[in-house]
Design an enzyme around this catalytic site. Sequence first.
Site, mmCIF file in Angstrom:
data_model
loop_
_atom_site.group_PDB
_atom_site.id
_atom_site.type_symbol
_atom_site.label_atom_id
_atom_site.label_comp_id
_atom_site.label_asym_id
_atom_site.label_seq_id
_atom_site.Cartn_x
_atom_site.Cartn_y
_atom_site.Cartn_z
ATOM 1 N N GLN A 14 -4.952 -1.716 9.254
ATOM 2 C CA GLN A 14 -4.990 -3.152 8.730
ATOM 3 C C GLN A 14 -5.446 -4.345 9.816
ATOM 4 O O GLN A 14 -5.132 -4.219 10.959
ATOM 5 C CB GLN A 14 -3.314 -3.422 8.201
ATOM 6 C CG GLN A 14 -3.169 -4.772 7.700
ATOM 7 C CD GLN A 14 -3.835 -4.586 6.488
ATOM 8 O OE1 GLN A 14 -4.067 -3.664 5.671
ATOM 9 N NE2 GLN A 14 -4.153 -5.734 5.427
ATOM 10 N N ASP B 188 -11.260 2.456 3.642
ATOM 11 C CA ASP B 188 -11.502 0.971 3.137
ATOM 12 C C ASP B 188 -12.993 0.674 3.094
ATOM 13 O O ASP B 188 -13.550 -0.430 2.734
ATOM 14 C CB ASP B 188 -11.005 0.273 4.552
ATOM 15 C CG ASP B 188 -9.759 -0.383 4.429
ATOM 16 O OD1 ASP B 188 -9.393 -0.869 3.248
ATOM 17 O OD2 ASP B 188 -9.138 -0.513 5.642
ATOM 18 N N LYS C 236 1.102 -1.345 -0.037
ATOM 19 C CA LYS C 236 -0.074 -0.132 0.123
ATOM 20 C C LYS C 236 0.863 1.315 0.102
ATOM 21 O O LYS C 236 0.446 2.125 -0.578
ATOM 22 C CB LYS C 236 -0.822 0.095 1.206
ATOM 23 C CG LYS C 236 -2.128 -1.154 1.163
ATOM 24 C CD LYS C 236 -2.780 -1.436 2.186
ATOM 25 C CE LYS C 236 -4.028 -2.284 2.056
ATOM 26 N NZ LYS C 236 -4.864 -2.784 3.022
HETATM 27 N N1 GUN Z 1 -7.114 -7.048 5.756
HETATM 28 C C1 GUN Z 1 -7.318 -7.861 4.666
HETATM 29 N N2 GUN Z 1 -8.109 -7.265 3.580
HETATM 30 C C2 GUN Z 1 -7.949 -5.849 4.230
HETATM 31 C C3 GUN Z 1 -8.378 -4.577 3.624
HETATM 32 O O1 GUN Z 1 -8.841 -4.389 2.527
HETATM 33 N N3 GUN Z 1 -8.081 -3.524 4.321
HETATM 34 C C4 GUN Z 1 -7.879 -3.704 5.767
HETATM 35 N N4 GUN Z 1 -7.666 -2.601 6.527
HETATM 36 N N5 GUN Z 1 -7.179 -4.842 6.307
HETATM 37 C C5 GUN Z 1 -7.437 -5.988 5.618
#
Ligand code: GUN
Length: 292
Positions: A96, A119, A52
């Site tokens: 996350q 998100d 990211k």
């Molecule tokens: N863990 C697995 N996929 C995601 C996601 O798209 N966003 C976040 N914040 N955590 C995750």
Amino acid sequence: MTLIDGKATAATIKAEIKEEVEKIVQAGGKRPHLAAILVGHDGGSETYVRNKVLACEACGFESTLIRFEDDITEQTLLECIEQLNNNADIDGFIVQLPLPRHINEQRIIEAIDYRKDVDGFHPLNVGRMAIGLPCFISATPLGILTLLRRYDIPTSGKKCVILGRSNIVGKPMAQLMMQKQYGDATVTVCHSRSENLREECLKADIIIAAIGKPGFVTADMVKEGATIVDVGTTRVPDASRKSGFRLCGDVQFDEVAPKCAYITPVPGGVGPMTICMLMLNTLSAAKKEFYK
Ligand code: GUN
């Protein structure tokens, strides 16, 4: 059979985002700024967050990574979220997942200002999405919709079977695929308890597999000419790889691919699109597109 190249599509979209960002900056605007909170040292989460941050660079965004150890208290995490909510320089941020067991994940998600929830996990964004209002749409379903659109795969009136009912993929995917302004499809959601799952799949023009069971979808479940989207990313031990594992999708690719009109590979299909859509949501947040 056409292979849906998520990596190339994501690269194209990131280049489009970067171009737009440079125009904004040249016009005197501010670079979008994404922050990510990472708790602990889970291998998968480390990789996702690293990617990211790299994607932010590729798009010309600022990024800030905030790290905490596993033993962080919920209170400290909530205070950090409050600071990010109030920091005008941060356009959007993510926490996350998964979080350590002693932290209430839902309480954390609901503490995020929905206007910075890139998100799309906050109940306000989930609810707005469900009734077709402007909102942040979670990245994986948005990435899948984008792939279907960019490959001109018809969805309107088609039968779409979604395997899995998670909050992150299955549920939002079903909502989006049924809505007139997005998929406009006839949607069936199947899960671990579904009876006649094979028969349901056999009727599908589009199967979106998000159950996290490697190789679950076999050739005998797929109609000739169907489109298959594989969301699975299970890490399977593989001593021949430097990392010690390989990513395994929910679809038996080798036997299913010859029957398909379109199929996404793993890796290189949905995965790269997910991070790319997070970038798109961050750009929308910076432009205050949904919430003034
Ligand atoms: N863990 C697995 N996929 C995601 C996601 O798209 N966003 C976040 N914040 N955590 C995750």
